[in-house]
Design a protein around this motif. Structure first.
Motif, mmCIF file in Angstrom:
data_model
loop_
_atom_site.group_PDB
_atom_site.id
_atom_site.type_symbol
_atom_site.label_atom_id
_atom_site.label_comp_id
_atom_site.label_asym_id
_atom_site.label_seq_id
_atom_site.Cartn_x
_atom_site.Cartn_y
_atom_site.Cartn_z
ATOM 1 N N GLY A 107 0.801 -1.229 0.000
ATOM 2 C CA GLY A 107 0.000 0.000 0.000
ATOM 3 C C GLY A 107 0.824 1.264 0.000
ATOM 4 N N GLY A 108 1.718 1.407 -0.927
ATOM 5 C CA GLY A 108 2.445 2.665 -1.024
ATOM 6 C C GLY A 108 3.784 2.665 -0.304
ATOM 7 N N VAL A 109 3.933 1.740 0.638
ATOM 8 C CA VAL A 109 5.219 1.686 1.354
ATOM 9 C C VAL A 109 6.100 0.623 0.706
ATOM 10 N N LYS A 110 7.307 0.988 0.379
ATOM 11 C CA LYS A 110 8.223 0.042 -0.234
ATOM 12 C C LYS A 110 8.966 -0.719 0.856
ATOM 13 N N ALA A 111 8.545 -1.940 1.107
ATOM 14 C CA ALA A 111 9.215 -2.714 2.139
ATOM 15 C C ALA A 111 10.516 -3.305 1.607
ATOM 16 N N ALA A 112 10.548 -3.575 0.316
ATOM 17 C CA ALA A 112 11.798 -4.039 -0.313
ATOM 18 C C ALA A 112 11.941 -3.276 -1.621
#
Lengths: 266, 311, 441
Positions: free
Chosen positions: A16-21
């Motif tokens: 949801g919009g956050v780049k975890a990787a």
């Protein structure tokens, strides 16, 4: 140079919009202890989840011992030889400590035996031995839900070790453990793992532990690996200290940064 | 109070005997339901149908064997065999064919699916055995009656209800407890019940455990029905009535607890019997009153563990 | 020329007017049903699922069988009949909706309702509203005609009051010395009402009987062990039960196994439908009823050939003897045939509309295989009740009554305009003197 046991290339995953990787490239070398550090939310646990099959990257590859493990279920990955311990220990509360470890042995050996007991002689012996290595022998008969935090953590790791993985991923193995016990636990752990030739990757917030026991350190920041190298080098890097050491550890006071998450990025 | 007790002690003694037999049957159904919920985390509304179909199958098989001229004791074999067949066939079919597809889905969906399954099984039961009452009480009659002294009178009880039902229930309880405490597969089932994720993380094949547990639970329900069939008449609607009562027992016991299911079943069985003597108007309501009373004090049931939500 | 044209046009108009007005003079020709319909549709509500389907499904089989026979013989008034079945089991809301649909959309000519008293109580107001003749073919509640006027509803069989009073009179006549009684009835309207009727009448006819237990187990309860134990301990002289279906079968089996039938005399007013299933398990020597007079071994049926034809046809098709819901369905269909005959005759061969049909039912007397039934001015049918004591003969593999008493309908039915409970309170013990003697054997 050791060859790479685990190879990650170009891993991407967004929630949801956050780049975890955001393009993770990493080789885990056979036999090494690799520490993963970084502020909360940087994507460290996400990486562990991708490596153990709980999350599927949207792009990129992961290979273990040369074969891709992308898309495999967690169970299959365990069978390949990758073990894991969790931030919150997942013990079987209705079983004793000995039974918990024996269950791991059973999972390794095969559980389909409706009439024979769990604690058959061979497995009882092996489980006892594992517990002894971790200094948990006296707690063998205690129910898992009766342990203190440190013992629960150790039991969780003991179970992961009993599976005889070749690569062990640990999520904050010393979190929740009293400071006095920490070093002793990690010493034990390091010794057991080296004796059995297990490669370890561990997420850690305590820089003392990292300094003493890691062969290499990878610094996570906003889904990317910001730095990778021996602890002496990486931890001395002012940028790293700014970003990461603000969370915990002796460097905080020296760097003059306030402790706390505010030092990192969201 | 003492005077009342003295006067009614004999009656309460009778209530105890009746309650035991009733509790035995209730236990057989509830324990299977409880196990299935504990492991699969699915509330299986169709469980009651398995009870009913087990009963019908046992009655039919018994009548079939008797018609072939086989000796009377084969009626008991028929009971066990019918239960094994129903559990062994319907268990895997339902688990693989239906439940597999709804693991991990919303509970509402799971309830709807098992409810649909229940209706399908009810209709199948009507198709096979029709709507007229079916019964085979030969296994009951064979053992005759036992005259229980009651003051200067005697009250005949059937030996089947006095001994066989509580006996089988007790054997099931003990056997199940041994299995879950002492055998590897049993310990694995408990592990999966406690923490399915942790078990999977260790490489245990949770799905095979589901299949095994569900088949077992189905077999227990069918066995309950089979044991009940000589005492009663099988009619459409039996499954529905059974499932509602089993829910009350399971809720009182605490989900996933087999000793709890036994104690609950006893409480409810004896409570209900006592009500028939002391307050017959409340007989139907008593199981649910007990359930509400227990849940008000201990929402997780008598033996349930408060589940910490894993964040 | 123009005059002729005008005349002929006017003449044509006049002829047309005359024809129209003439047709207006024909009775009933103004309503929509003046024409003979293509088929006579009958809406039938019955239990097709659930425990009461033990009644509903055999009744349906009976209706299908009889309609086939009627159609083979040319139908009713030359019109073939067709049944449209509705399941009562889903509940009264569903039933009411279906009733309306059948009347308003399907255009049924007659409705047959229902087995459950709840269903009847819901449907009779509809029959008033929609002005559709509704035959109450099986339900027993006495409330229908006692609590209101229903010009379009007719019950072609007895009802709860005679069905309970007759067995009570039988008991008082044949075992007058009993002192204690227990009741075990299903816990719903029928169980409760049938107890109230019995108790009121018993207290009026034999005051001072001690009721040692009042048990009302749940409808559909699979197990009566505890109740049987309690009754064994209480030792009543008489046990009264209006259980039916699977419940009665279970109760009899469990009670017989534990020798309760040895200790107490049972009175089972609606036992007949379960006797085939019970077979030899039913103990002999206990009082049984059939909600009417249609026993297989009726001592003097009005038309023995017709009775045995019906029974044999049913047996051939269903492999079992018909039970009382079957006979009640037969009665309803016979009444319908008789009423149509009467209404068509009254109309000189024309097809009756709804009002004319209802008028034909009022006061109708129609034949059944065993006797004749008359429909009173309030719509209630007068059906004789036969009660006897269970026994076994070589003719049947199940229990049939012996020492039967035929209770004339008028003796055991509440008079028009009175409420049953009120009337029962006025009964006097000298009523027993009027009860006919049992027919031996």
């Amino acid at each position: 140079m050791s060859e790479a046991l685990l190879q990650a290339r170009g891993l991407h995953l967004a929630f949801g919009g956050v780049k975890a990787a955001d393009g993770i490239d990493l080789d885990v070398l056979r036999g090494e202890f690799l520490a993963i550090i970084g502020p909360n939310g940087a994507g460290k646990t996400t990486f562990l989840n991708m490596a153990t099959g709980y999350l599927r990257p949207q792009a990129g590859t992961i290979a273990y011992e040369g074969e891709s493990i992308l898309g495999l279920a967690p169970r299959a990955i365990v069978r390949r030889g990758i073990g894991r311990s969790f931030q919150l220990p997942q013990l079987f509360t209705e079983h004793t400590v000995l039974e918990n470890v024996a269950l791991a042995v059973a999972a390794r050996e095969g559980v389909w035996s409706p009439l024979r007991p769990l604690l058959r002689p061979a497995w009882r012996e092996e489980a006892t031995e594992v517990l002894a290595r971790f200094g948990l022998a006296t707690l063998a008969g205690a129910r898992a839900d009766a342990l203190n935090e440190g013992a629960r953590k150790l039991t969780d790791i003991a179970m992961a070790v009993a599976l005889k993985p070749r690569l062990l991923l640990m999520d904050e193995p010393t979190s929740g453990v009293a400071a006095a016990e920490k070093m002793a636990i990690v010493e034990t752990l390091a010794r057991v793992l080296r004796e059995t030739g297990v490669t370890a990757v561990f997420v850690e917030h305590d820089m003392d532990v990292v300094e003493r026991f890691a062969d290499r350190v990878a610094v996570w920041s906003q889904g990317r690996i910001a730095a990778l190298g021996p602890p002496g080098t990486v931890l001395a890097d002012p940028a790293v200290q700014r970003e990461v050491i603000g969370i915990e550890g002796p460097g905080a006071a020296a760097a003059g940064l306030p402790g706390g998450i505010a030092a990192g990025h969201a | 109070m003492a005077g009342w007790l003295e006067q009614n002690a004999l009656l309460l003694g009778l209530a105890l005997l009746d309650g035991l037999a009733y509790a035995a049957l209730v236990f057989m159904v509830a324990v299977g339901l409880n196990m299935v919920f504990g492991v699969l985390r699915i509330i299986n509304i169709a469980h009651g149908s398995l009870f009913a179909i087990g009963g019908y199958a046992a009655a039919s098989l018994g009548l079939f064997l008797a018609a072939r001229g086989l000796p009377d004791w084969t009626g008991y074999v028929a009971l066990v065999l019918a239960a094994a067949l129903v559990g062994g066939i319907l268990g895997p079919v339902i688990e693989r064919g239906v439940l597999r597809r709804i693991y991990g889905h919303e509970q509402v969906l799971q309830l709807l699916v098992t409810f649909a399954l229940f209706m399908i099984l009810e209709d199948a039961q009507k198709l096979i055995w029709g709507v007229q009452p079916v019964s085979n009480d030969a296994p009951l009659r064979l053992l005759g009656t036992v005259d229980v002294p009651f003051g200067e009178d005697v009250i005949p009880f059937t030996a089947y209800q006095l001994f066989v039902l509580p006996g089988v229930a007790l054997a099931t309880l003990v056997g199940l407890a041994w299995f879950l405490r002492r055998t590897l597969t049993g310990r694995v089932i408990v592990a999966v019940t406690t923490d399915r994720e942790a078990a999977t993380a260790m490489g245990i094949d949770a799905r095979r455990v589901f299949l095994l547990t569900f088949t077992f639970g189905a077999g227990l329900a069918a066995l309950g029905g089979a044991l009940a069939s000589p005492t009663t008449t099988l009619v459409p609607g039996l499954g529905a009535a059974t499932i509602v009562l089993s829910f009350a027992v399971v809720a009182t016991a605490g989900l996933g607890q087999i000793e709890g299911a036994a104690i609950s079943a006893l409480l409810i069985g004896i409570g209900r019997s006592a009500a028939v003597y002391l307050a017959p108007e409340f007989e139907v309501v008593v199981p649910y009153l007990i359930m509400v009373a227990v849940l008000l004090v201990r929402p997780q049931g008598l033996f349930g563990v408060v589940e910490t939500r894993r964040v | 020329m123009s005059t002729q044209t005008q005349l002929s046009r006017r003449g044509a108009l006049a002829v047309a007017a005359g024809a129209v007005s003439g047709s207006l003079l024909w009775p009933g020709s103004g309503s929509a049903q003046a024409q003979k319909p293509a088929e006579l549709k009958v809406g039938i509500t019955t239990f097709l699922s659930g425990p009461a389907s033990v009644f509903g499904v055999p009744a349906r089989h009976t209706a299908e069988m009889l309609f086939e026979e009627i159609n083979r013989a040319g139908g009713i008034g030359g019109v073939p009949v067709r049944a449209l079945f509705v399941d009562e089991a889903p509940g009264t809301d569903h039933l009411v909706g279906e009733f309306r649909r059948l009347v308003q959309n399907e255009g049924v000519h007659v409705m047959f309702a229902s087995i459950s008293s709840g269903s009847c109580l819901a449907c009779t107001p509809l029959s008033d509203e929609l002005r559709k003749t509704t035959i109450l073919w099986d339900c027993g509640t006495q409330r229908i005609f006692e609590e209101g006027r229903h010009p379009y509803a007719f019950r072609t069989q007895g009802y709860a009051t005679p069905e309970v009073l007759a067995p009570l009179l039988y008991l008082l006549k044949t075992r007058p010395d009993f002192r204690t009684l227990a009741v075990i009835n299903q816990d719903y309207a029928w169980g409760r009402d049938s107890w109230e009727i019995w108790k009121t009448a018993m207290d009026a006819l034999k005051p001072g009987v001690r009721v040692v237990a009042e048990l009302f187990p749940r409808l559909g309860a699979p197990d009566y062990s505890t109740e049987v134990t309690r009754l064994l301990a209480a030792r009543p002289d008489v046990i009264y039960s209006t259980h039916w279906g699977g419940d009665l079968v279970t109760l009899v089996r469990q009670a017989a196994e534990r020798r309760l039938f040895d200790r107490s005399t049972f009175v089972l007013p609606v036992a007949e439908a379960s006797l085939q299933i019970l077979g030899r398990t039913m103990p002999a020597g206990h009082i049984i009823g059939t909600r009417g007079d249609h026993w297989n071994n009726h001592p003097r049926p009005r038309d023995p050939a017709r009775l045995s034809r019906f029974v044999e046809s049913y047996r051939r098709r269903q492999n079992e003897y018909p039970i009382y819901p079957c006979h009640h369905m037969y009665q309803a269909i016979s009444a319908m045939q008789a009423a149509y005959e009467k209404a068509i005759a009254a109309k000189g061969g024309g097809w009756p509309n709804d009002q004319e049909l209802a008028a034909a039912f009022r006061g109708l007397e129609f034949a059944t295989p065993t006797s004749t039934i008359t429909l009173r001015e309030d719509g209630q049918g007068l059906e004789d009740q036969i009660v006897g004591v269970s026994s076994f003969t070589d003719r049947f593999p199940f229990a049939v009554p012996k020492d039967m008493i035929i209770f004339p309908a008028a003796m055991v039915s509440t008079p028009v305009g009175q409420k049953s409970v009120d009337w029962l309170k006025t009964l006097k013990p000298d009523l027993l003197a009027q009860v006919p003697a049992p027919i031996a054997g």
